[in-house]
Enzyme design. Structure first.
Site, short mmCIF file in Angstrom:
data_model
loop_
_atom_site.label_atom_id
_atom_site.label_comp_id
_atom_site.label_asym_id
_atom_site.label_seq_id
_atom_site.Cartn_x
_atom_site.Cartn_y
_atom_site.Cartn_z
N ASN A 212 12.13 42.85 3.83
CA ASN A 212 11.90 41.85 2.60
C ASN A 212 11.55 42.77 1.55
OD1 ASN A 212 11.58 39.96 0.69
ND2 ASN A 212 9.85 38.98 1.76
N TRP A 213 12.64 42.92 0.74
CA TRP A 213 12.51 43.93 -0.43
C TRP A 213 11.69 43.44 -1.52
CZ3 TRP A 213 17.55 47.38 -0.81
CH2 TRP A 213 17.62 48.01 0.26
N LYS A 214 11.70 42.07 -1.54
CA LYS A 214 11.11 41.18 -2.71
C LYS A 214 11.78 41.86 -3.87
CE LYS A 214 7.13 40.70 0.10
NZ LYS A 214 5.73 40.41 0.33
N HIS B 188 9.76 31.45 1.90
CA HIS B 188 8.47 32.53 1.77
C HIS B 188 7.27 32.42 1.10
CE1 HIS B 188 6.34 36.49 0.75
NE2 HIS B 188 7.36 36.97 1.90
N GLU C 210 5.60 33.61 -1.09
CA GLU C 210 5.41 33.91 -2.79
C GLU C 210 6.31 32.73 -3.32
OE1 GLU C 210 6.67 37.97 -2.10
OE2 GLU C 210 4.57 38.32 -1.42
N GLU D 69 3.87 34.18 8.68
CA GLU D 69 3.12 34.98 7.91
C GLU D 69 1.83 34.63 7.25
OE1 GLU D 69 6.38 38.18 6.44
OE2 GLU D 69 6.53 36.38 5.29
N GLY E 252 0.88 41.64 1.98
CA GLY E 252 0.67 42.58 0.69
C GLY E 252 -0.69 43.12 0.44
N SER F 72 1.57 42.81 6.20
CA SER F 72 1.09 44.22 6.24
C SER F 72 1.50 45.07 7.42
CB SER F 72 -0.34 44.19 6.10
OG SER F 72 -0.75 43.74 4.71
N GLY G 57 7.32 43.68 4.48
CA GLY G 57 7.38 43.81 3.09
C GLY G 57 7.39 45.29 2.55
N GLY G 58 6.23 45.56 2.02
CA GLY G 58 6.11 46.84 1.49
C GLY G 58 6.45 48.02 2.27
P1 PGA Z 1 4.20 42.96 3.38
O1 PGA Z 1 4.99 41.51 3.27
O2 PGA Z 1 4.57 43.48 4.63
O3 PGA Z 1 4.13 43.60 2.38
O4 PGA Z 1 2.71 42.39 3.77
C1 PGA Z 1 5.51 40.65 4.16
C2 PGA Z 1 6.43 39.61 3.61
O5 PGA Z 1 5.94 39.12 2.74
O6 PGA Z 1 7.28 39.46 4.36
#
Ligand code: PGA
Length: 253
Positions: free
Chosen positions: A9-11, A97, A99, A169, A175, A215, A236-237
């Site tokens: 997930n590149w956001k 998600h 966010e 999640e 993050g 993470s 994500g990251g």
């Molecule tokens: P993260 O994000 O790996 O940066 O914690 C995961 C996600 O939001 O899907």
């Protein structure tokens, strides 16, 4: 039985150049695993979907969107439909998600409409669920996850559920560099699978992939994914660095 699944997930990251460079590196380094021992997908921002899908056209890496709107077309300024996502080469779509739940304010009811529309439009939704830190500390994790799963999947038939992947999640792990321990994550994954068995049936619950997200990094991916009910990860990251994402794919294989 359940093929491991790693999705990036590149956001709101990358640009027209780096998005294509990134997937080329990922495709190159995962020729032996992607689409074979591991399902791999990347979810770039909407505006780069088409370029990324084109760059991946001769690979076995799937493309997903980070969100969707439930209407098929019309006066919905700024929104993107399932058919548009299919048209630019998407096969997956993240729904709900954290966010979007917590920054944009999406409700379980809206997320359910998105999951339903994604399936109706031939996409495979990845439904995200997970508790806030205060909910965990108040021992509300199971209650929150039950509500999100039940409401998120409301009205879906057995056949339609087969299209769904669930991502657990914990919001406090996204993050933040804090990761649920493999045992903490497994406990919730097991709980979700039992919930699906209760809502549908045990056999079907065994088929549904439940990913962990929060993470995930090369140094914790293998431990997390070795747990019985953790079928992969939503990253994500670390999905923005080809080497890290490739190491996570490798850990899932
Ligand atoms: P993260 O994000 O790996 O940066 O914690 C995961 C996600 O939001 O899907």
């Amino acid at each position: 039985m359940r093929k491991p699944f790693v999705a990036g997930n590149w956001k709101m990251n990358t640009n027209s150049q780096t998005s294509v460079e990134l997937v080329k590196c990922i495709a190159c380094g995962s020729v032996e695993t992607a689409g074979q021992s591991v399902t791999v997908a990347v979810c770039p921002p909407f505006v780069y979907l088409q370029a990324v899908a084109k760059a991946l056209s001769s690979s076995n890496i799937a493309v997903g969107a980070q969100d969707i709107y439930f209407e098929s077309d019309g006066a919905f300024t700024g929104e993107i439909s399932a058919s548009m996502l299919k048209d630019v080469g998407c096969s997956y779509c993240i729904c709900g998600h954290s966010e979007r739940r917590h920054i944009i304010g999406e409700s379980d009811e809206l997320i359910n409409k998105k999951v339903t529309a994604a399936i109706a439009g031939g996409l495979l939704p990845i439904l995200c669920v997970g508790e806030l830190i205060e909910e965990r500390e108040a021992s509300q994790t199971n209650k929150v996850v039950t509500r999100q799963v039940k409401k998120g999947l409301a009205g879906l038939s057995v056949e339609k559920l087969r299209a769904v992947t669930i991502a657990y999640e914990p919001v406090w792990a996204i993050g933040t560099g804090l990761t649920a321990t493999p045992e903490q994550a497994q406990e919730v994954h097991d709980f979700i699978r039992k919930l699906l068995a209760e809502m549908y049936d045990g056999e079907l619950a065994e088929e549904i992939r439940i990913l962990y997200g929060g993470s995930v990094k090369p140094n914790n991916a293998a431990d997390l994914m070795s747990q019985k009910d953790i079928d992969g990860s939503l990253v994500g990251g670390a999905s923005l660095k080809a080497d890290d994402f490739l190491a996570i794919i490798q850990a899932a294989a």
